[in-house]
Design a protein around this motif. Structure first.
Motif, short mmCIF file in Angstrom:
data_model
loop_
_atom_site.label_atom_id
_atom_site.label_comp_id
_atom_site.label_asym_id
_atom_site.label_seq_id
_atom_site.Cartn_x
_atom_site.Cartn_y
_atom_site.Cartn_z
N CYS A 42 0.20 -8.59 -10.91
CA CYS A 42 1.04 -9.65 -10.30
C CYS A 42 0.24 -10.89 -9.88
N GLN A 91 -0.31 -0.52 -0.93
CA GLN A 91 -1.46 -1.30 -0.46
C GLN A 91 -2.66 -1.18 -1.41
N GLY A 147 7.51 -1.96 0.61
CA GLY A 147 7.20 -2.90 1.69
C GLY A 147 7.68 -4.29 1.33
N TRP A 167 -5.52 -6.63 5.55
CA TRP A 167 -6.62 -7.07 4.69
C TRP A 167 -7.84 -7.49 5.51
N CYS A 180 9.82 5.40 -4.36
CA CYS A 180 8.87 6.27 -3.66
C CYS A 180 8.19 5.46 -2.57
N CYS A 240 5.74 6.46 1.17
CA CYS A 240 5.30 7.53 2.05
C CYS A 240 5.90 7.40 3.45
N ALA A 252 10.99 3.34 5.38
CA ALA A 252 11.10 2.41 4.24
C ALA A 252 12.14 2.92 3.25
N THR A 262 3.69 10.24 -3.89
CA THR A 262 3.51 9.98 -5.32
C THR A 262 3.36 11.32 -6.07
N ILE A 275 -2.87 5.30 -8.21
CA ILE A 275 -1.44 5.39 -8.58
C ILE A 275 -1.22 4.87 -10.01
N TYR A 335 8.93 -12.19 7.37
CA TYR A 335 8.13 -11.28 6.53
C TYR A 335 7.10 -10.55 7.39
N TYR A 338 10.63 -7.85 -5.00
CA TYR A 338 10.84 -7.71 -6.45
C TYR A 338 12.16 -6.98 -6.73
N LYS A 378 -1.75 -6.93 -7.21
CA LYS A 378 -3.17 -7.23 -7.12
C LYS A 378 -3.66 -6.93 -5.71
N1 LIG Z 1 0.91 -10.95 -5.74
C1 LIG Z 1 0.82 -11.51 -4.57
O1 LIG Z 1 0.81 -12.72 -4.44
C2 LIG Z 1 0.72 -10.68 -3.34
C3 LIG Z 1 1.05 -11.20 -2.09
C4 LIG Z 1 0.97 -10.37 -0.98
C5 LIG Z 1 0.55 -9.06 -1.15
N2 LIG Z 1 0.20 -8.61 -2.38
C6 LIG Z 1 -0.25 -7.23 -2.59
O2 LIG Z 1 0.90 -6.41 -2.69
C7 LIG Z 1 0.61 -5.10 -2.17
C8 LIG Z 1 1.71 -4.72 -1.21
O3 LIG Z 1 1.72 -5.65 -0.13
P1 LIG Z 1 2.90 -5.62 0.94
O4 LIG Z 1 2.71 -6.80 1.80
O5 LIG Z 1 4.18 -5.38 0.25
O6 LIG Z 1 2.47 -4.31 1.73
P2 LIG Z 1 3.39 -3.43 2.66
O7 LIG Z 1 2.46 -2.70 3.54
O8 LIG Z 1 4.49 -4.24 3.22
O9 LIG Z 1 4.05 -2.40 1.62
C9 LIG Z 1 3.38 -1.32 1.05
C10 LIG Z 1 4.33 -0.14 1.04
O10 LIG Z 1 3.71 0.90 0.30
C11 LIG Z 1 3.89 2.11 1.00
N3 LIG Z 1 2.78 2.99 0.60
C12 LIG Z 1 1.47 2.81 0.90
N4 LIG Z 1 0.74 3.79 0.31
C13 LIG Z 1 1.60 4.57 -0.37
C14 LIG Z 1 1.44 5.71 -1.17
N5 LIG Z 1 0.24 6.25 -1.41
N6 LIG Z 1 2.55 6.27 -1.71
C15 LIG Z 1 3.77 5.75 -1.49
N7 LIG Z 1 3.97 4.64 -0.72
C16 LIG Z 1 2.90 4.07 -0.18
C17 LIG Z 1 3.88 1.73 2.46
O11 LIG Z 1 4.51 2.67 3.26
C18 LIG Z 1 4.62 0.40 2.43
O12 LIG Z 1 6.00 0.55 2.61
C19 LIG Z 1 -0.77 -5.19 -1.56
O13 LIG Z 1 -1.70 -4.61 -2.42
C20 LIG Z 1 -1.05 -6.67 -1.43
O14 LIG Z 1 -2.40 -6.99 -1.53
C21 LIG Z 1 0.30 -9.37 -3.45
#
Ligand SMILES: NC(=O)c1ccc[n+]([C@@H]2O[C@H](COP(=O)([O-])OP(=O)(O)OC[C@H]3O[C@@H](n4cnc5c(N)ncnc54)[C@H](O)[C@@H]3O)[C@@H](O)[C@H]2O)c1
Length: 421
Positions: free
Chosen positions: A127, A78, A11, A174, A35, A37, A41, A60, A85, A259, A17, A101
């Motif tokens: 992170c 998420q 995502g 969230w 990977c 789901c 993506a 996974t 995981i 985004y 990254y 996180k």
């Molecule tokens: N470090 C930071 O500052 C920061 C900022 C924003 C978000 N986050 C965290 O990063 C994480 C991801 O956020 P995002 O905005 O990229 O979310 P997102 O929803 O854009 O991306 C998550 C991806 O994971 C995939 N996914 C979900 N469950 C899965 C599973 N069981 N197996 C395989 N794929 C799976 C989804 O299909 C999606 O593509 C969240 O936990 C969020 O809280 C951290």
């Protein structure tokens, strides 16, 4: 030979990254397996990084069934899936893992992961991106240098931004404690981590007040409809009108909205029709007063550390811009941070502005970019220095404080001890 990296969760975070690895570390690293789901993506992201078809996994289970596929693993799914995981990754044999996180809203889970990582000789990094930015590193350096004397107190505010809060914590991923975590953990584990890092001591007691004050049905304007595009009578005056936020407002069409649009359409490349369709039929077109959200939109946390340092953290949804402010007070001076600029005032001396360099690349005032720089150094064996690296040890402290704050809030601000782990 290049070091290999796998990524689970393609995502926003995962693809950011991956983009940094490709743009800045391609000579040393290569993404060999991914990977997600969602097929969309995988189709959007994997080809950009030339990940072979046979190394693209839709679950996974399928991914981990292959054993260890790479030198390091990034987990950016998420919140609710992080624990399982990461646990599976450690048990499979990955030795360097970068995990988003929050790790978990359950103490037994995040301390369990810490212990499992230690037992298996795994470096599990979380992170907490802000620690990696030059700006926050400079604050830490000034405190540690003793220039402001002994640290007395920290006053830190996380202004989430009204449009950001509505997107993530009212309409989005969230919004609910059950599927994510309380907002003080989901949004502010970074801020709590920073405060603990500055205090350089163990937090012993916390108290907190806060609520979901505004984004609830009692505040819905007259004539509000369940969706913004479904005949809402307040559409033209509501700042949260989804059509305005995601389509019409020119300011928010900048970086952040790009985004957001990926999140609401589920596609990396999206058309106006995709966005309109998502607003008509999906979560992000819903009225912010008539959603199924339950996380706080404002919360105050006070913290007392073992060395006598005190701190106040304020999180609130209601700001025009997204920015963090802090006021750090020592016995000989103070440091005032406005989000990117710092002012150092030494008592009896002149105030001066401390400049820190932040390239305008990626999110979190370059913290995302620098996190990946640090991760690659560890991966390539270019450093073994874990000082200031956000390992799971540091996470435990910040998550403990956030959970104690939530417990205190539910008990009307009663002090809650943060027990030794
Ligand atoms: N470090 C930071 O500052 C920061 C900022 C924003 C978000 N986050 C965290 O990063 C994480 C991801 O956020 P995002 O905005 O990229 O979310 P997102 O929803 O854009 O991306 C998550 C991806 O994971 C995939 N996914 C979900 N469950 C899965 C599973 N069981 N197996 C395989 N794929 C799976 C989804 O299909 C999606 O593509 C969240 O936990 C969020 O809280 C951290």
């Amino acid at each position: 030979m290049k070091k290999t990296v796998s990524v689970i969760g393609l995502g926003n975070r995962g693809s950011e990254y991956m983009g940094f690895l490709k743009a800045f570390h391609a000579a040393k690293t290569e993404i060999c397996a991914v990977c997600d789901c969602r097929r969309q993506a995988l189709d959007d992201i994997a080809p950009k990084f030339a990940v072979p078809e046979e190394r693209r996994y839709l679950s996974t289970e399928a991914f981990f069934a292959e054993g260890v596929l790479s030198d390091a693993l990034i987990i950016t799914t998420q919140d609710a899936s992080h624990y399982e995981i990461a646990k599976q990754a450690i048990l499979t044999g990955y030795k360097l893992i970068l995990l988003e996180k929050p790790v978990s809203g359950v103490k037994e889970e995040y301390t369990g992961l810490r212990d499992l990582a230690a037992e298996n000789g795994v470096l599990l990094i979380v992170c907490h991106v802000l620690r990696y930015s030059n700006y926050y590193r400079k604050i830490k350096e000034i405190i540690a240098s003793g220039q402001i004397g002994e640290l007395v107190t920290v006053n830190h505010t996380e202004n989430v931004g009204y449009f950001h809060f509505a997107h993530s914590f009212v309409r989005g991923n969230w919004r609910s404690e059950e599927t994510s975590t309380p907002s003080i953990l989901a949004k502010c584990c970074h801020d709590i981590d920073l405060i603990s890092w500055f205090a350089d001591s163990r937090c012993v007691s916390v108290s907190s007040v806060g609520s979901l004050k505004y984004f609830c049905k009692e505040n819905a304007p007259a004539g509000a409809a369940p969706t913004c595009m479904g005949g809402c009578a307040a559409k033209t005056t509501c700042p949260y009108d989804a059509e305005r936020l995601y389509i019409k407002d020119p300011f928010y069409k900048a970086k952040f909205i790009k985004y957001m649009k990926r999140t609401l359409t589920g596609k990396a490349k999206n058309s106006r029709a995709d966005v309109e369709n998502a607003l008509r039929n999906g979560d992000y077109g819903r009225c912010v007063f008539l959603c199924d959200n339950d996380v706080c939109d404002n919360q105050l946390v006070t913290m007392t550390f073992e060395n006598g340092v005190t701190a106040v953290l304020q999180m609130n949804a209601f700001s025009d811009k997204m920015f963090r402010e802090c006021h750090i007070v020592g016995t000989k001076g103070e440091l005032i941070g406005y989000g990117t600029k710092l002012e150092l005032r030494l008592f009896g001396g002149k105030a001066r502005t401390v400049h820190t360099f932040s390239p305008n690349i990626g999110g979190h005032i370059e913290g995302d970019l620098r996190l990946i720089d640090g991760f690659v150094k560890l991966l390539c064996g270019e450093t073994a220095d874990l000082t200031d690296i956000t390992t799971i040890e540091a996470t435990v402290a910040s998550h403990d404080i956030a959970l104690a704050a939530e417990e205190s809030r539910k008990r009307d601000g009663a002090p809650v001890s943060v027990l030794p782990q």
